[in-house]
Design an enzyme around this catalytic site. Structure first.
Site, mmCIF file in Angstrom:
data_model
loop_
_atom_site.group_PDB
_atom_site.id
_atom_site.type_symbol
_atom_site.label_atom_id
_atom_site.label_comp_id
_atom_site.label_asym_id
_atom_site.label_seq_id
_atom_site.Cartn_x
_atom_site.Cartn_y
_atom_site.Cartn_z
ATOM 1 C CB CYS A 311 -17.364 156.383 9.709
ATOM 2 S SG CYS A 311 -17.728 157.327 11.206
ATOM 3 C CB CYS A 491 -20.073 161.692 11.376
ATOM 4 S SG CYS A 491 -18.453 161.066 11.872
#
Length: 580
Positions: A311, A491
């Site tokens: 991430c 994301c």
């Protein structure tokens, strides 16, 4: 909570202890503790020196006998036996899961106890060591019993009970409910890691992000609560930490990655105190929120290491949520906020940078590109960065801080990087489309440990799992893979409480929005995207993704099986929609 399992009145074993557990062990009457787990075997492991110090405080004797997973030697067995002969009991031995410690005891007792008696004792404690029977009999001098060449063998063996492993298991069972599947996973808890950013921002309670592993493991699956130690792909076998070998027809590897706290000198020693925190650990995310609430002025640093990391937006999310809180409390003007990233850009996909830069300017954040954190002195509250200029020249710069949020460097787990499955950089070597291993056709992989050039996110795993499931079933039938993964990752960049920039993209940074732009314009902050992140996505994770329900994630199938190295871009696609 300490999980003590008695093998005999003299000795018990346990999964990983913490320094706090030592006091409980002392109150339970234990006189000695044996540590069988090498230091720094995983990123969340307490230091053995801290456990030793706790033993000294509580009057217990401490003994360190580290054993490498899957490699219990005769010397290890003798050393363990000698310790037991010398110590005053009762004794508590521990490793990651307790399996190595139980195995050491079993093998050390085999010289004077019947193998069946030893195996009954370990089984009663919750450790199935039946695969050790031959070695137990060899230790006792008895002739070994005949064994199947594979011992135990499964159609599909999955390494890892995280998001990737369980999502694949769920997708496989949706397609073929009677499939013989086993999962190797040492953890007793399963974490929804995307929620830790919201824990650190005061939105979630961390209890919302964890469930017992037994509650999410499919009932039809055989669960081995042990750690994988190595691979023998030529023999189609996986080696567990106690040396047991499990055979397979198809292997799926999804262990996640390792957080390399020790790559930054001084960092591990100060985590959770001196204003140093990280949302990348379940236990530390609440400390992030404590620091945000207590910080009223000074300097707050947020760092991001070189890629790859899981991430890539998470370091920024922590910063934006902190700034939003400080702005609401009218204290932001007293805090100097800096984002120090080792990269040369704020975000890797240029389309989302303008919206993010608006928030950098709104919050008055100082953006420090090519600033790589290389040292932390918690006592002095000082961070050291390696700063590289546009001509490639580097120098070190110290920055004092009142709050430091760190994203640690990340790498493949050691049992992957040291295995025959790894590429030159230590990552699992996969075909980026079919997710089949490039050299071993009976092995597939997904998730953060793979070398595929996609964003390492839970959203990527959600799209990868159906591809792996489809191709595994084809491989079991002796057919070539047809399902392909296009690199999708997502994301959700939380730029303020209530708004998110929903970044969705595939290989090469190509935008891949799930929703039409009139509903969600991913390149702009959106309240609907926040609702998706806060309300919908956790529900989808627990109730759909882990259970094989592939909503908006059905795999693309090639219209024909590809020849070796055939580019999928030249082929037509169809989409398979399995029953839900």
């Amino acid at each position: 909570m300490m999980d003590v399992r008695q093998l005999s009145p003299f000795i018990s074993v346990s999964p990983q202890l913490t320094p706090a557990d030592v006091g409980l062990a002392a109150s339970a009457g234990f006189k000695a503790i044996i540590g069988n787990r090498p230091d720094r075997e995983s990123e969340d492991q307490p230091a053995n020196d801290d456990i030793r110090a706790a033993c000294e405080r509580h009057g217990l004797s401490w003994h360190y006998l580290p054993v490498v997973p899957g490699q219990i030697t005769d010397d290890d067995i003798r050393a363990f036996r000698n310790l037991l002969d010398e110590l005053q009991g009762p004794v508590l031995a521990f490793c990651r899961t307790g399996t190595r410690s139980a195995t050491l005891w079993a093998l050390s007792e085999a010289a004077h106890l019947d193998a069946d008696a030893v195996l009954r004792a370990t089984a009663a404690a919750g450790y199935d060591l039946a695969a050790q029977r031959e070695r137990l009999q060899a230790q006792s001098g008895m002739p070994p019993a005949s064994q199947n060449a594979f011992g135990v063998r499964h159609d599909v063996l999955i390494v890892g009970g995280g998001a990737g492993g369980l999502a694949v298991a769920g997708s496989l069972l949706r397609r073929q409910p009677d499939l013989d599947i086993a999962v190797v996973e040492p953890r007793t808890e399963h974490y929804y890691q995307p929620g830790w950013t919201l824990v650190g921002g005061g939105v979630f309670d961390r209890r919302q992000t964890v469930r017992p592993m037994a509650d999410v493991m499919p009932e039809q699956v055989k669960w081995y609560p042990s750690a994988a130690a190595g691979f023998e792909p030529e023999q189609q076998q996986l080696v567990l930490e106690d040396g047991e070998r499990i055979g397979y027809r198809i292997l799926v590897v999804a262990p996640g990655l390792a957080l390399d706290w020790d790559a930054i000198p001084g960092l591990r020693d100060t985590l959770g105190r001196n204003g140093v925190t990280s949302n990348y650990l379940f236990d530390l995310a609440p400390y992030t929120w404590e620091l945000i609430q207590s910080t009223r002025g000074g300097r707050a640093l947020f760092t991001q290491p070189p890629m790859p990391i899981k991430c890539a937006g998470a370091p920024q999310k922590a910063m934006y949520l902190a700034c939003d809180h400080w702005a609401r409390q009218q204290s932001l003007k007293y805090i100097d906020v800096e984002f120090c990233t080792a990269g040369a850009a704020l975000f890797g996909v240029a389309d989302y940078v303008p919206a993010l830069m608006d928030y950098v300017q709104k919050y008055g954040i100082k953006l420090n590109l090519q600033h790589n954190l290389v040292g932390v002195d918690g006592g002095r509250r000082c961070a050291t960065f390696k700063v590289t200029d546009t001509e490639g020249h580097s120098r070190e710069v110290e920055k004092p801080f009142d709050m430091l949020h760190v994203c640690p460097p990340q790498k493949a787990p050691a049992f992957i990087s040291a295995s025959p499955l790894a590429d030159a950089a230590g990552w699992l070597e996969l075909d980026p489309e079919t997710l089949q291993h490039k050299r071993f056709g009976d092995i597939f992989g997904l998730g953060d440990a793979g070398n595929t050039p996609n964003a390492k996110t839970a959203a990527a795993v959600r799209k990868q799992a159906p591809v792996v499931a489809e191709n595994v079933l084809r491989a079991l039938r002796g057919e070539a893979p047809r399902a392909v993964y296009d690199g999708y990752g997502s994301c959700p960049l939380t730029v303020e409480r209530g708004k998110i920039v929903l970044a969705e993209f595939g290989y090469g940074g190509k935008l891949q929005p799930t929703f039409p732009t009139w509903l969600v314009e991913g390149r702009q902050p959106s309240r609907l995207a926040w609702l998706l992140k806060e309300k919908l996505l956790p529900w989808v994770y627990w109730n759909a993704m882990l259970k094989g329900r592939e909503w908006l994630a059905g795999p693309q199938l090639l219209a024909h099986s590809p020849a070796p190295h055939e580019a999928s871009a030249a082929c037509n696609f169809e989409e398979r929609k399995p029953g839900t």
